[in-house]
Each structure stands twice: as structure tokens, then as C-alpha cells.
Design a protein around this motif. Structure first.
Motif, PDB file in Angstrom:
ATOM      1  N   GLU A 125       9.919   8.233 -13.588  1.00  0.00           N
ATOM      2  CA  GLU A 125       8.363   8.772 -13.457  1.00  0.00           C
ATOM      3  C   GLU A 125       7.349   7.624 -12.955  1.00  0.00           C
ATOM      4  O   GLU A 125       6.410   7.773 -12.356  1.00  0.00           O
ATOM      5  N   ARG A 126       8.069   6.327 -12.643  1.00  0.00           N
ATOM      6  CA  ARG A 126       7.098   5.271 -11.928  1.00  0.00           C
ATOM      7  C   ARG A 126       7.284   5.467 -10.541  1.00  0.00           C
ATOM      8  O   ARG A 126       6.751   4.374  -9.894  1.00  0.00           O
ATOM      9  N   MET A 127       7.977   6.541  -9.932  1.00  0.00           N
ATOM     10  CA  MET A 127       8.064   6.654  -8.618  1.00  0.00           C
ATOM     11  C   MET A 127       6.785   6.300  -7.637  1.00  0.00           C
ATOM     12  O   MET A 127       6.736   5.768  -6.792  1.00  0.00           O
ATOM     13  N   GLY A 128       5.805   6.939  -8.282  1.00  0.00           N
ATOM     14  CA  GLY A 128       4.454   6.963  -7.841  1.00  0.00           C
ATOM     15  C   GLY A 128       3.544   5.476  -7.811  1.00  0.00           C
ATOM     16  O   GLY A 128       2.292   5.753  -7.356  1.00  0.00           O
ATOM     17  N   GLU A 129       4.206   4.708  -8.530  1.00  0.00           N
ATOM     18  CA  GLU A 129       3.258   3.416  -8.699  1.00  0.00           C
ATOM     19  C   GLU A 129       3.336   2.474  -7.485  1.00  0.00           C
ATOM     20  O   GLU A 129       4.418   2.619  -6.549  1.00  0.00           O
ATOM     21  N   TYR A 130       2.520   1.549  -7.306  1.00  0.00           N
ATOM     22  CA  TYR A 130       2.523   0.689  -6.358  1.00  0.00           C
ATOM     23  C   TYR A 130       2.874  -0.753  -6.731  1.00  0.00           C
ATOM     24  O   TYR A 130       3.180  -0.975  -8.120  1.00  0.00           O
ATOM     25  N   LYS A 182       9.866  -5.655  -9.456  1.00  0.00           N
ATOM     26  CA  LYS A 182      10.011  -5.608  -8.070  1.00  0.00           C
ATOM     27  C   LYS A 182      11.399  -6.038  -7.348  1.00  0.00           C
ATOM     28  O   LYS A 182      11.722  -5.467  -6.495  1.00  0.00           O
ATOM     29  N   GLN A 183      12.111  -7.001  -7.817  1.00  0.00           N
ATOM     30  CA  GLN A 183      13.168  -7.605  -7.501  1.00  0.00           C
ATOM     31  C   GLN A 183      14.178  -6.353  -7.578  1.00  0.00           C
ATOM     32  O   GLN A 183      14.983  -5.842  -6.634  1.00  0.00           O
ATOM     33  N   ALA A 216      16.074   8.666  -4.048  1.00  0.00           N
ATOM     34  CA  ALA A 216      14.969   7.622  -4.547  1.00  0.00           C
ATOM     35  C   ALA A 216      14.837   7.487  -5.837  1.00  0.00           C
ATOM     36  O   ALA A 216      14.912   6.228  -6.644  1.00  0.00           O
ATOM     37  N   LYS A 217      14.760   8.669  -6.513  1.00  0.00           N
ATOM     38  CA  LYS A 217      14.440   8.590  -8.091  1.00  0.00           C
ATOM     39  C   LYS A 217      15.846   8.018  -8.791  1.00  0.00           C
ATOM     40  O   LYS A 217      15.779   7.159  -9.826  1.00  0.00           O
ATOM     41  N   GLU A 218      17.206   8.523  -8.337  1.00  0.00           N
ATOM     42  CA  GLU A 218      18.108   8.106  -8.721  1.00  0.00           C
ATOM     43  C   GLU A 218      18.520   6.721  -8.513  1.00  0.00           C
ATOM     44  O   GLU A 218      18.743   6.041  -9.627  1.00  0.00           O
ATOM     45  N   MET A 219      18.025   6.232  -7.508  1.00  0.00           N
ATOM     46  CA  MET A 219      18.190   4.806  -7.382  1.00  0.00           C
ATOM     47  C   MET A 219      17.521   3.928  -8.099  1.00  0.00           C
ATOM     48  O   MET A 219      17.998   2.931  -8.680  1.00  0.00           O
ATOM     49  N   LEU A 220      16.039   4.495  -8.401  1.00  0.00           N
ATOM     50  CA  LEU A 220      15.038   3.654  -9.311  1.00  0.00           C
ATOM     51  C   LEU A 220      15.744   3.622 -10.670  1.00  0.00           C
ATOM     52  O   LEU A 220      15.693   2.668 -11.373  1.00  0.00           O
ATOM     53  N   GLU A 221      16.384   4.831 -11.352  1.00  0.00           N
ATOM     54  CA  GLU A 221      16.918   4.831 -12.474  1.00  0.00           C
ATOM     55  C   GLU A 221      18.076   3.808 -12.599  1.00  0.00           C
ATOM     56  O   GLU A 221      18.349   3.193 -13.516  1.00  0.00           O
ATOM     57  N   VAL A 239       0.845  -1.234   0.003  1.00  0.00           N
ATOM     58  CA  VAL A 239       0.052   0.034  -0.055  1.00  0.00           C
ATOM     59  C   VAL A 239       0.887   1.458   0.005  1.00  0.00           C
ATOM     60  O   VAL A 239       0.258   2.367   0.223  1.00  0.00           O
ATOM     61  N   ILE A 240       2.299   1.244  -0.213  1.00  0.00           N
ATOM     62  CA  ILE A 240       2.964   2.481  -0.252  1.00  0.00           C
ATOM     63  C   ILE A 240       3.724   2.363  -1.769  1.00  0.00           C
ATOM     64  O   ILE A 240       4.262   1.158  -2.025  1.00  0.00           O
ATOM     65  N   THR A 241       3.770   3.519  -2.180  1.00  0.00           N
ATOM     66  CA  THR A 241       4.270   3.557  -3.477  1.00  0.00           C
ATOM     67  C   THR A 241       5.984   3.303  -3.437  1.00  0.00           C
ATOM     68  O   THR A 241       6.583   3.426  -2.466  1.00  0.00           O
ATOM     69  N   VAL A 242       6.311   2.700  -4.442  1.00  0.00           N
ATOM     70  CA  VAL A 242       7.849   2.277  -4.720  1.00  0.00           C
ATOM     71  C   VAL A 242       8.751   3.477  -4.176  1.00  0.00           C
ATOM     72  O   VAL A 242       9.806   3.246  -3.470  1.00  0.00           O
TER      73      VAL A 242
END
Ligand code: SF4
Length: 330
Positions: free
Chosen positions: A145-150, A159-160, A133-138, A107-110
Motif C-alpha cells: 500500500e505504500r507504493m504511492g508514497e515519496y 529507503k535502502q 513493483a508491488k511484489e518487489m516492495l513486499e 519527486v517520484i513515488t517509490v
């Protein structure tokens, strides 16, 4: 000093109503910055217990570190408080598990899950935590842009990747990975392993890769420790283990994986099951399943035989004759 992890004569027991299990029975591990050690064996060998002990996450009771020591980045974990450990977990060592679903909060965005991991350990503003967090995701190959997704909006492999981003968000010195790709299909598995290998080099981390899969070991490890019933029964570099296999159990692991060069070759699983942990054989723990077992194996524990500075085995076959050759390998 490049040493990130030093485990000395570690013994961990689980004390239950049915008796005492020596889950880890006197192991030694040395791991340096930039290196990956594969800890390999079947379920119940003591691999996960070893990894959990490095974060002091063994449930006590029933688990207990009975003796030995763990030195993590110069810190003696036998002397740290739970408060110190909260800082150490994530900042010095972090762990990724097999099933990404259980490790993520649905229930929390990635993005919030990654920035939360950053805020726990670093005194940064929300804005900075979000940026990082955005840098890590990239960095793990997911568009910012997918920061706000669940989590449910991501595939298993993605997910991994998020889990890896969380684990690396505080630049730990050691990454513990417990079967991180077992739940993924083969192509995705290869991509995630490559990502982990690249990030290990980028962050100059050490990595402990727990797996039952020698294919995974071949792709990412520099050194390999083969674990059986709480002991490391053979250890060496990747080349030692793959080209100069010494322990009958290691040979059995190789015989039980598909041979890519010879697809018609018959798979030969290791016969029998791991011995009852409450009632291990008096001598070599592998003796009930070993095709080479001799009388002495039933009663006398094998001691370490060294072949080089990097390669050793615990098996009676080499006590008198270091040139003994296993003949059951294909
Ligand atoms: Fe087999 Fe004996 Fe060696 Fe154990 S010590 S692996 S039983 S040969």
C-alpha cells in the motif's frame, strides 16, 4: 557454469595533472552463483573503482582500464559497447550505494521508481510493471500500500530497502553493494544485511560486498579479499581470514574493531595513513605502517604466497617460513 564474475589482472589508472594513480593494480577475482565475496579495506584502497569497472562506470577521463579483463556472466566487458552495457546494467549486474537518498528521486513515488526500473529492461505493460513493483516492495518488507508514497516518507532503512527492490527488480546475476549499510544505525543495519542475505539465496545471485567493516563481512560473506593500495593483499574463505589471519594489514583491521567478548580491550588503530597514491613505496605499499616491516619490504614488492587453494597472502614474512605467526593479534 556457475561462474558469474571473473576479473583477471585488472589494472585501472587515474591520470590527473598531479600524476598517475594506479587505483587498481593487478587484481584477480572469481565469484560464483550464490556466493558473497567481501571486498574489504580503507577508503582509497580501490574497492569502489573495482565495482564501478564491473558496470563500466569509471569516469574516463581521468580513469582508464589499462589492462586485464572482466568477464561478467560469460560476457567479455572489454568488448562490449555502451549500448550493450545499458542492457547489462540492471539485468546482469546492478549496484546499490551507501546513501539511499542520492539514489532515489525525491519527486517520484517509490512504486513508480521500481516499475520504471522494470519497464526499462522488460517489455511489459504498465499494469504488469506496477504489479511486479508491488511484489518487489513486499519482498523487501514494505507493505504494497505504500507504493504511492515519496522517498521522504520513508526512514533511512526503508529507503535502502526500496533501493534493494529496484536493484533486484530485473533479477540480476550479480549484486554489487558498496557500503550499503554504513549510513544506517546498527539495529537497522543488521536487518538490511539479513534481508540482502535472504534475497541473495532466493534469487541465487552472486554478491560483491564492499565494506570497511569486518563485522558486516562476518554476517554476510563466504569469501573475503582484503584490498590495500590497489592490490588484494590477502584472500581466503571467511574462516581463513578470521581464524588464520596472515597479512599484517588484515591483523591491523581486526585490532581496530571493538572486541565484543572483551569490552575493556584497547582499540589499536593502524598507525599512519595510506601512502600517497601518487608516490607509493617501491616495495610493499604497506611498509610505512607495518609493525613487522623488514629492510627488504622497502624495496622489493612481495609476491603471492599460497597456504591452500583458497587462501593466499602477499607478504615477505612467509616467503621463507610459511609457519610464521603474527603476534600482535589480541
Ligand atoms: Fe609488512 Fe613487509 Fe609484509 Fe609488507 S611485506 S606487510 S611491510 S612484513
Amino acid at each position: 557454469n556457475d561462474k558469474v564474475l571473473e576479473i583477471n589482472d585488472l589494472v585501472i589508472q587515474y591520470i590527473t595533472d598531479d600524476g598517475i594513480v594506479e587505483a587498481v593494480n593487478g587484481i584477480n577475482i572469481n565469484l560464483e552463483k550464490g556466493k558473497t565475496l567481501g571486498l574489504v579495506g580503507e577508503t582509497g584502497a580501490g574497492k569502489t573503482t573495482t565495482a564501478l569497472s564491473i558496470l563500466k562506470l569509471i569516469p574516463n577521463p581521468p580513469g582508464k582500464v589499462v589492462s586485464g579483463s572482466i568477464i561478467l556472466d560469460g560476457i567479455n566487458l572489454m568488448e562490449t559497447s555502451e549500448k550493450d552495457m545499458e542492457k547489462i546494467r540492471g539485468e546482469v549486474a546492478s549496484m546499490i550505494f551507501q546513501d539511499p537518498m542520492t539514489a532515489l528521486n525525491p519527486v517520484i513515488t517509490v512504486g513508480d521508481q521500481i516499475s520504471e526500473a522494470i519497464s526499462i529492461h522488460q517489455s511489459v505493460s504498465n499494469e504488469e510493471a506496477n504489479k511486479k513493483a508491488k511484489e518487489m516492495l513486499e519482498l523487501v518488507g514494505i507493505p504494497g500500500e505504500r507504493m504511492g508514497e515519496y522517498p521522504h516518507q520513508f526512514s533511512g532503512g526503508m529507503k535502502q530497502r526500496v533501493i534493494i527492490a529496484i536493484a533486484l527488480s530485473c533479477s540480476p546475476k550479480l549484486l554489487l553493494a558498496d557500503e550499503p549499510t554504513t549510513a544506517l544505525d546498527v539495529t537497522i543495519q543488521a536487518q538490511v544485511l539479513k534481508l540482502m542475505k535472504d534475497l541473495k539465496l532466493k534469487f541465487k545471485m552472486a554478491m560483491l560486498m564492499i565494506t570497511h567493516d569486518l563485522g558486516v563481512v562476518a554476517k554476510v560473506c563466504d569469501d573475503v579479499a582484503i584490498m590495500y593500495a590497489g592490490r588484494i593483499v590477502e584472500q581466503g574463505t571467511l574462516v581463513d581470514i578470521f581464524n588464520n589471519t596472515k597479512h599484517p594489514y588484515t591483523e591491523g583491521l581486526f585490532n581496530s574493531i571493538p572486541n565484543i567478548d572483551d569490552r575493556k580491550a584497547e582499540l589499536k588503530p593502524i598507525r599512519g595513513l595510506m601512502s600517497d597514491p601518487y608516490n607509493l613505496p617501491k616495495g610493499c605499499s604497506f611498509c610505512d605502517r607495518c609493525d613487522y616491516a623488514m629492510d627488504m619490504c622497502k624495496t622489493i614488492k612481495p609476491v603471492k604466497v599460497k597456504f591452500s587453494d583458497t587462501h593466499f597472502v602477499e607478504c615477505h614474512l612467509y616467503k621463507e617460513n610459511k609457519d610464521f605467526k603474527l603476534d600482535k593479534l589480541k
